[in-house]
Design an enzyme around this catalytic site. Sequence first.
Site, PDB file in Angstrom:
ATOM      1  N   HIS A   1      36.012  39.307  37.197  1.00  0.00           N
ATOM      2  CA  HIS A   1      35.062  39.108  36.092  1.00  0.00           C
ATOM      3  C   HIS A   1      33.756  38.553  36.682  1.00  0.00           C
ATOM      4  O   HIS A   1      33.164  37.614  36.164  1.00  0.00           O
ATOM      5  CB  HIS A   1      35.617  38.153  35.032  1.00  0.00           C
ATOM      6  CG  HIS A   1      36.868  38.650  34.369  1.00  0.00           C
ATOM      7  ND1 HIS A   1      36.978  38.855  33.009  1.00  0.00           N
ATOM      8  CD2 HIS A   1      38.068  39.005  34.882  1.00  0.00           C
ATOM      9  CE1 HIS A   1      38.198  39.308  32.724  1.00  0.00           C
ATOM     10  NE2 HIS A   1      38.882  39.400  33.840  1.00  0.00           N
TER      11      HIS A   1
ATOM     12  N   TYR B   1      42.487  30.971  39.538  1.00  0.00           N
ATOM     13  CA  TYR B   1      41.107  30.592  39.191  1.00  0.00           C
ATOM     14  C   TYR B   1      40.666  29.403  40.052  1.00  0.00           C
ATOM     15  O   TYR B   1      39.510  29.310  40.449  1.00  0.00           O
ATOM     16  CB  TYR B   1      40.993  30.186  37.718  1.00  0.00           C
ATOM     17  CG  TYR B   1      41.125  31.293  36.684  1.00  0.00           C
ATOM     18  CD1 TYR B   1      41.768  32.486  36.958  1.00  0.00           C
ATOM     19  CD2 TYR B   1      40.610  31.101  35.410  1.00  0.00           C
ATOM     20  CE1 TYR B   1      41.897  33.464  35.984  1.00  0.00           C
ATOM     21  CE2 TYR B   1      40.736  32.086  34.431  1.00  0.00           C
ATOM     22  CZ  TYR B   1      41.383  33.261  34.716  1.00  0.00           C
ATOM     23  OH  TYR B   1      41.513  34.215  33.752  1.00  0.00           O
TER      24      TYR B   1
END
Lengths: 181, 370
Positions: free
Chosen positions: B74, B342
């Site tokens: 992303h 993440y």
Amino acid sequence: MNYSSSAQFTLAARVLHWLMAAMILTMLFIGVGMVASVSERHDWLIRIHKPLGIAILILAVVRLAVRLRHPPPPLPVDLPPLQKVAALASHWLLYALMFAMPLIGWAMLSAGGYPVMLSESLRLPPIFPVSPVAFAVLRHAHAWLAVLLFLTFLAHMSAALYHGLIRRDGVLSSMTGIRLR
Amino acid sequence: MNDPLVPTPSGKPARLTGPALIGRFAVIGAVVAVTVVAFCYVGGWLAPQRLTPARLINQLQANAGVFPGYRRNHAKGVCVTGYFLSSGQAQTYSDAQVFAPGRTPVVGRFAVPAGDPYASDSSVPFRSMALRFALANGQQWRTGMNSMPVFPVTTPQAFYDLLKAQQPDPATGKPDGAKVGAFFASHPEAAAFLGWVKTAKPSASFATEGYLSLNAFVFVDANGVRHPVRWRMQPESTDAAGDAATPSGTDYLDADLTRRLAQGPLRWHLLVTLANPGDPTNDATKAWPSDRRDIDAGTLVLESTQPQESGPCRDINYDPLVLPAGIEASDDPLLPARSAAYATSYLRRTSEEAHLPGTAAALPKPETKL
């Protein structure tokens, strides 16, 4: 009975030592385990890691106070000077890391902009301004100092066993309270 | 230290020699060796096959390339700011402060779910929305949502295997269709996703998309009762939704967002779906039946946008397990993997921002096509 093998750490010092030894070793294993896991272990290990780290920080303060009030028993007089220096240096390094690791972890989460949650709702205030550069530096420092702490722990444990099994000079029993021959 | 030295005790034990001495050194060596091996095992260094966050991120990098300072997935996105206006209706199910009537400030990010920050906006037929709610009590709620109805796979391992299957062939620069086909043939759970993606088109706007949590979570009410939920953001703007024409060019989403925000704030409704007993909470490939009850928890109001290189979303890791009291993770195995991966992506990109030694050096930025 002679002086060096009967001289002991105070009960408070011995309790703190063994309690914190278990906590710190657990913490090191939790730390390397959680960052290497993508399973649910990752989440629950982190939930233990943070409050356990703060508990170690609080106990480190208590322990330093106990140590300053009750100096440890002296090292054997016939211990070679190099070993004496190594003993003192490694002890102060262990103390420094006991304070540094939780503080760096706390500062690192603060710098990363994370809320420092010790439980579902217990939150510590940030101790460092939000900064990605500081986060990266502190996060790496946390990992490398953990390796240093693990190596210092290994040296400390080896030296303790050397005193207890080979020199049999009362150094180990001054902390265990048990005579080993 | 000025400890007085102690005289050598007279009752000193006899010196150890020969096998006894060697035996005791061996005991010490063995204790150290066992400790080191256990430490290395737990740390994953002795298990090269174990899926770790680093291996997951390495695979994302192998597929898309390394773009220093950017998220590993992303990567192409834009910051947004605004607030969440709670309706108070979710309070019955979660005692998180964000659901009490009132405003909570939000810093969010829209993104194109690809690893390349310079990818075309139409390179993938879905979009993502990440939000950080900063609660008045200092707690936070972070969530990353996607504009697809289901996730392709159930487990982190399957996601990793999917990435591996999609890794571009060095000869062609494109994924090997046979490998991708073989992956999906052995992963029937992906059928719902594949069925959807066949007809999905890249939207012309971030504003007209709905964004779903995909993973289940658990709301905990004031009495400690647990309510499994999923949530989604449903847009008020629907003008271009389903528009067959995908704009030309590669960077139309940011301009569209800026143009819309110049005319006024954009709104979404936070709809929280309550599970029925037996609805799967550990399988993001399965949508819950459409008759499940939705609660309109409030309105997300986005007022302004900033570039991600300088905006307030840049340094936020939208870790879906940063949750306030009153919201908990479900047993969905993707959640801890997202959190762990993440964190690794965040460390790598912040290390690159800090220009730490050993991090990827900044690449010259390709010409902006805006």
